[in-house]
Design an enzyme around this catalytic site. Structure first.
Site, mmCIF file in Angstrom:
data_model
loop_
_atom_site.group_PDB
_atom_site.id
_atom_site.type_symbol
_atom_site.label_atom_id
_atom_site.label_comp_id
_atom_site.label_asym_id
_atom_site.label_seq_id
_atom_site.Cartn_x
_atom_site.Cartn_y
_atom_site.Cartn_z
ATOM 1 N N GLY A 83 0.766 -1.247 0.000
ATOM 2 C CA GLY A 83 0.000 0.000 0.000
ATOM 3 C C GLY A 83 0.789 1.284 0.000
ATOM 4 O O GLY A 83 0.208 2.362 -0.182
ATOM 5 N N GLU A 104 3.893 -6.968 1.607
ATOM 6 C CA GLU A 104 3.691 -7.312 0.192
ATOM 7 C C GLU A 104 3.420 -6.081 -0.670
ATOM 8 O O GLU A 104 2.321 -5.873 -1.133
ATOM 9 C CB GLU A 104 2.585 -8.367 0.019
ATOM 10 C CG GLU A 104 1.350 -8.105 0.810
ATOM 11 C CD GLU A 104 0.304 -9.215 0.701
ATOM 12 O OE1 GLU A 104 0.660 -10.378 0.436
ATOM 13 O OE2 GLU A 104 -0.864 -8.904 0.902
ATOM 14 N N PRO A 105 4.472 -5.286 -0.892
ATOM 15 C CA PRO A 105 4.325 -4.102 -1.723
ATOM 16 C C PRO A 105 4.246 -4.467 -3.206
ATOM 17 O O PRO A 105 4.841 -5.444 -3.646
ATOM 18 C CB PRO A 105 5.612 -3.315 -1.454
ATOM 19 C CG PRO A 105 6.616 -4.364 -1.086
ATOM 20 C CD PRO A 105 5.848 -5.441 -0.359
ATOM 21 N N GLY A 106 3.488 -3.671 -3.947
ATOM 22 C CA GLY A 106 3.416 -3.846 -5.393
ATOM 23 C C GLY A 106 3.828 -2.559 -6.083
ATOM 24 O O GLY A 106 4.925 -2.428 -6.624
ATOM 25 N N CYS A 117 -11.813 5.458 -28.648
ATOM 26 C CA CYS A 117 -13.114 6.070 -28.889
ATOM 27 C C CYS A 117 -13.877 6.240 -27.590
ATOM 28 O O CYS A 117 -14.895 5.587 -27.350
ATOM 29 C CB CYS A 117 -13.899 5.229 -29.869
ATOM 30 S SG CYS A 117 -13.004 5.055 -31.405
HETATM 31 C C1 PLP Z 1 -2.826 -4.984 -4.343
HETATM 32 C C2 PLP Z 1 -2.409 -5.694 -3.140
HETATM 33 C C3 PLP Z 1 -1.152 -5.458 -2.599
HETATM 34 C C4 PLP Z 1 -0.197 -4.432 -3.150
HETATM 35 O O1 PLP Z 1 -0.658 -3.127 -3.016
HETATM 36 P P1 PLP Z 1 0.281 -1.921 -3.482
HETATM 37 O O2 PLP Z 1 -0.505 -0.716 -3.160
HETATM 38 O O3 PLP Z 1 0.485 -2.078 -4.948
HETATM 39 O O4 PLP Z 1 1.534 -1.996 -2.708
HETATM 40 C C5 PLP Z 1 -0.769 -6.208 -1.503
HETATM 41 N N1 PLP Z 1 -1.610 -7.134 -0.972
HETATM 42 C C6 PLP Z 1 -2.827 -7.376 -1.467
HETATM 43 C C7 PLP Z 1 -3.676 -8.410 -0.856
HETATM 44 C C8 PLP Z 1 -3.273 -6.667 -2.560
HETATM 45 O O5 PLP Z 1 -4.493 -6.912 -3.033
#
Ligand code: PLP
Length: 463
Positions: free
Chosen positions: A271, A313-315, A384
């Site tokens: 997050g 768990e960062p994305g 479009c």
């Molecule tokens: C999307 C998600 C993340 C990653 O969130 P980011 O904001 O991209 O860091 C981690 N855990 C879960 C369960 C998610 O759905």
């Protein structure tokens, strides 16, 4: 050879990172850490001239900087090692951008991975990731996906009652390694569609059911519940929400102990926000990690609980800042007294975030980096949809057809949410590093677009 463009700085905006010797937190940088301007006045990333990349690979083009991605991975791992006295694991939330090369890079940095579908799991496995560091998420996993996860041996993050019951039915001799996803009831300030921790969320068990869930799990030895999970949302700037989360999760840990469950892992989700514009001011990766580690340690001490293995768990903050998207400018339309539209050869099909979340981006003209910024225009996509506007207000130099417009911070939720709307083939992606560019996603072809189409016999050769 690489210098900071004075005109960009003179406009009061500092897009380029100052130095890569002492890298800032990538999530605080608008451009990848290796970005610079070369003698031709072109944007350079990973030692590659972006204008040349475009000539070679076409547009739209995702340009992924390996060094920025690796730096972010290392900063996460180092921060958790530094601030957490127990065991820790950083896993990449691969829905942000899941493909073979990205999985291989994060795995080589010692990160695990979270997947939310059979397709993401398959890709991670193909990339050679190992099941011990794999976590399977999702609020409606199919029986096929659950079976695949069990066979693979990854940890299943259980979201709901139906899933718990299904897993009990699927279990063989080996207990299934699970985590429980719980809704912490924490509000955070971010877009409604990317908020997940408040009570009215489709994700996870409601906290009022905590006792029932723990009781159920404690009565089913087919399930080896190793951990608890929560994820409160995405693109979050304030640290308070995550600090609050640590307290809530450690309370859950204490409660689980009453049911005889030996929970060894706490997964606090991802997050952390990133800088899409100069007004975004996210905390650094290290600052985020510190608050979480200290929060867990303090809460465990006060409740006399052993430290769990801590998982984050960062994305977005891993992959977002590492990539830019390069487009070619085409048609320009001036609506007198209102605005000028500068159209690019992509849009919502390669970046659906503006039309989905009203996300704001910044851009530069890669083939004329030091040209003075003289106009504010809307960068329009070619789809479009009137809402297909990549950037509503972009400060740019004078532009002409053929210019290369680069949109920054497009690594997260761009390729992974890309579509074929209007039957546009999805873009290619190149990985750049020290002057080398390697294709990691081939550009789709027209043949790819009809590959899954079926034409029933009776519709053939009419006409
Ligand atoms: C999307 C998600 C993340 C990653 O969130 P980011 O904001 O991209 O860091 C981690 N855990 C879960 C369960 C998610 O759905």
């Amino acid at each position: 050879m690489v210098s900071t463009p004075t005109t960009v700085a003179a406009s009061g905006r500092q897009y380029l990172p100052v130095s890569t010797d002492n890298p800032a937190s990538p999530n605080q940088s608008l451009l990848p850490l290796t970005a610079g301007v070369n003698r031709q006045d072109h944007l350079e990333i990973g030692g590659c001239d972006v204008v040349e990349l475009v000539q070679r690979f076409g547009t739209p083009l995702y340009v992924l900087d390996e060094e920025t991605l690796r730096t972010a991975c290392r900063q996460y791992r180092q921060a958790f090692q530094q601030y957490y006295p127990g065991e820790s694991l950083v896993i990449y939330a691969s829905k942000a951008w899941n493909c073979l090369a990205v999985c291989a890079i994060v795995a080589s940095e010692g990160l695990g991975i979270d997947v939310v579908s059979g397709g993401e799991l398959y890709t991670a496995l193909q990339a050679g990731m190992s099941a011990e560091t794999m976590y399977f998420h999702g609020n409606n996993k199919s029986v096929e996906e659950l079976t695949m996860a069990i066979e693979t041996g990854c940890t299943i993050v259980v979201d709901n009652w139906l899933e718990l019951q299904t897993l009990v039915g699927l279990a063989a001799e080996q207990p299934i390694r699970i985590m429980l996803r719980l809704t912490p009831g924490i509000e955070c300030h971010t877009h409604e569609y990317i908020r997940t921790g408040h009570l009215d969320s489709k994700f996870g068990f409601d906290p009022v059911q905590l006792d029932r869930v723990f009781e159920f799990v404690s009565q089913h030895p087919q399930l080896d519940c190793v951990g608890l999970h929560a994820h409160i949302g995405s693109q979050i700037f304030e640290l308070q929400a995550h600090q609050d989360l640590t307290g809530v999760m450690v309370q859950w840990l204490g409660k689980a102990a009453h049911y005889g469950l030996s929970i060894r892992e706490l997964d606090i989700g991802g997050g952390l926000g990133i800088r899409y514009t100069e007004s975004d001011d996210p905390p650094s990766i290290a600052a985020w990690a510190k608050v979480i580690c200290e929060g867990i340690v303090t809460a465990c001490q006060s409740q006399n609980l052993a430290l769990p293995k801590l998982i984050a768990e960062p994305g977005r903050s891993l992959i977002g800042p590492a990539c830019v998207t390069a487009y070619k400018i085409g048609n320009q339309k001036e609506v007198p007294g209102i605005r000028t539209y500068v159209t690019v050869d992509g849009g919502m099909s390669d970046n659906p975030r503006p039309i989905t979340y009203q996300s704001v981006y910044r851009s530069v003209i890669a083939n004329r980096m030091s040209a003075p910024l003289t106009q504010t225009v809307s960068v329009a996509g070619k789809h479009c949809e009137s809402g297909d506007i990549v950037i509503k207000q972009a400060d740019l130099p004078a532009t002409e057809a053929g210019d290369v417009l680069v949109v920054m911070t497009t690594g997260a939720y761009n390729y992974s949410m890309a579509s074929n709307y209007n039957r546009l083939p999805r873009p290619a992606a190149v990985l750049v590093n020290q002057g080398e560019a390697s294709l990691i996603l081939q550009r789709e072809t027209y043949l790819d677009l009809v590959r899954q189409d079926c034409l029933p016999e009776r519709l053939k050769s009419h006409g």
